[in-house]
Design a protein around this motif. Structure first.
Motif, PDB file in Angstrom:
ATOM      1  N   THR A  32      17.182  63.409 -19.702  1.00  0.00           N
ATOM      2  CA  THR A  32      16.940  64.848 -19.656  1.00  0.00           C
ATOM      3  C   THR A  32      16.854  65.410 -18.247  1.00  0.00           C
ATOM      4  O   THR A  32      16.866  66.616 -18.072  1.00  0.00           O
ATOM      5  N   ARG A  34      13.703  59.835  -9.667  1.00  0.00           N
ATOM      6  CA  ARG A  34      12.949  59.831 -10.919  1.00  0.00           C
ATOM      7  C   ARG A  34      13.885  60.219 -12.062  1.00  0.00           C
ATOM      8  O   ARG A  34      14.479  61.288 -12.031  1.00  0.00           O
ATOM      9  N   HIS A  68      14.204  61.008 -16.069  1.00  0.00           N
ATOM     10  CA  HIS A  68      13.391  61.460 -17.194  1.00  0.00           C
ATOM     11  C   HIS A  68      14.182  61.299 -18.486  1.00  0.00           C
ATOM     12  O   HIS A  68      15.354  61.679 -18.555  1.00  0.00           O
ATOM     13  N   ASN A  90      13.934  61.426 -23.018  1.00  0.00           N
ATOM     14  CA  ASN A  90      13.260  61.737 -24.274  1.00  0.00           C
ATOM     15  C   ASN A  90      13.674  60.697 -25.286  1.00  0.00           C
ATOM     16  O   ASN A  90      14.832  60.260 -25.300  1.00  0.00           O
ATOM     17  N   THR A 105       8.214  61.304 -24.084  1.00  0.00           N
ATOM     18  CA  THR A 105       8.992  61.316 -22.848  1.00  0.00           C
ATOM     19  C   THR A 105       8.667  60.095 -22.004  1.00  0.00           C
ATOM     20  O   THR A 105       7.582  59.523 -22.111  1.00  0.00           O
ATOM     21  N   TYR A 106       9.619  59.729 -21.168  1.00  0.00           N
ATOM     22  CA  TYR A 106       9.473  58.576 -20.293  1.00  0.00           C
ATOM     23  C   TYR A 106      10.049  58.911 -18.925  1.00  0.00           C
ATOM     24  O   TYR A 106      11.003  59.672 -18.819  1.00  0.00           O
ATOM     25  N   GLU A 107       9.461  58.315 -17.891  1.00  0.00           N
ATOM     26  CA  GLU A 107       9.954  58.480 -16.529  1.00  0.00           C
ATOM     27  C   GLU A 107      10.099  57.091 -15.913  1.00  0.00           C
ATOM     28  O   GLU A 107       9.217  56.253 -16.044  1.00  0.00           O
ATOM     29  N   GLY A 126       4.923  57.243 -19.355  1.00  0.00           N
ATOM     30  CA  GLY A 126       5.411  57.821 -20.593  1.00  0.00           C
ATOM     31  C   GLY A 126       4.595  57.456 -21.803  1.00  0.00           C
ATOM     32  O   GLY A 126       3.463  56.995 -21.697  1.00  0.00           O
TER      33      GLY A 126
END
Length: 138
Positions: free
Chosen positions: A19, A29, A31, A33, A45-47, A62
Motif C-alpha cells: 500500500t 519502509r 507498508h 495490508n 497492516t504491516y510495515e 504490525g
C-alpha cells in the motif's frame, strides 16, 4: 523481504497488498495490508523496514499474533451502487470551506461528509476532484 515477513504472519494469511513505500535517509519502509479473497483487510497492516545500505530487514511492525478468523462471504454483499445510495441517503453532502495546505493558503470549496476524528472525504466543488483524508484544522 516478503519471505522475512511471512515467517511471522499467521498461516492463514495468503495475500498481501503493498500500500505504500516511504524512503528515508537510511531506510525504506514498505507498508502492506492483509487481503482475503482479493479484498483489503484495512485494520491488518504491516510495515517492513529495510536498511538502504545493506538491504537487510532491520525492523517490522504490525498486526502480528492476531488469530485467524472467518470472513463474511463477499458474494452476499450488497452492490456498490446500493451502498452509495445508502450513503447519500444517510450522509448528506454539504458545502464547506477547508484549508488544505495549498501553497497560496487559500481555502478550498468542497462538498464533504463528516467522519470520525476530523478526517473526512471531500469532493472539491469547483473541479470535482476527490480529496481523501483531509484533516480539518480547528
Amino acid at each position: 523481504m516478503i519471505e522475512h515477513l511471512q515467517r511471522y504472519l499467521d498461516e492463514s494469511i495468503k495475500e498481501l497488498e503493498l500500500t505504500g513505500i516511504k524512503r528515508e535517509a537510511a531506510e525504506i519502509r514498505f507498508h502492506f495490508n492483509k487481503m482475503y479473497q482479493g479484498i483489503s483487510v484495512i485494520d491488518h497492516t504491516y510495515e517492513v523496514i529495510v536498511d538502504t545500505g545493506t538491504g537487510e530487514v532491520v525492523g517490522m511492525s504490525g498486526s502480528f499474533g492476531q488469530q485467524a478468523t472467518s470472513f463474511p462471504d463477499p458474494a452476499k454483499a450488497i452492490s456498490k451502487e446500493a451502498a452509495e445510495a445508502t450513503m447519500k441517503k444517510n450522509k448528506s453532502l454539504a458545502l464547506a470551506y477547508i484549508w488544505n495546505g495549498t501553497a497560496d493558503m487559500q481555502p478550498l470549496l468542497v462538498y464533504h461528509v463528516n467522519k470520525e476524528k476530523g478526517i473526512e472525504t471531500s469532493i472539491e466543488a469547483i473541479t470535482g476532484a476527490v480529496l481523501e483524508g483531509v484533516q480539518e484544522k480547528r
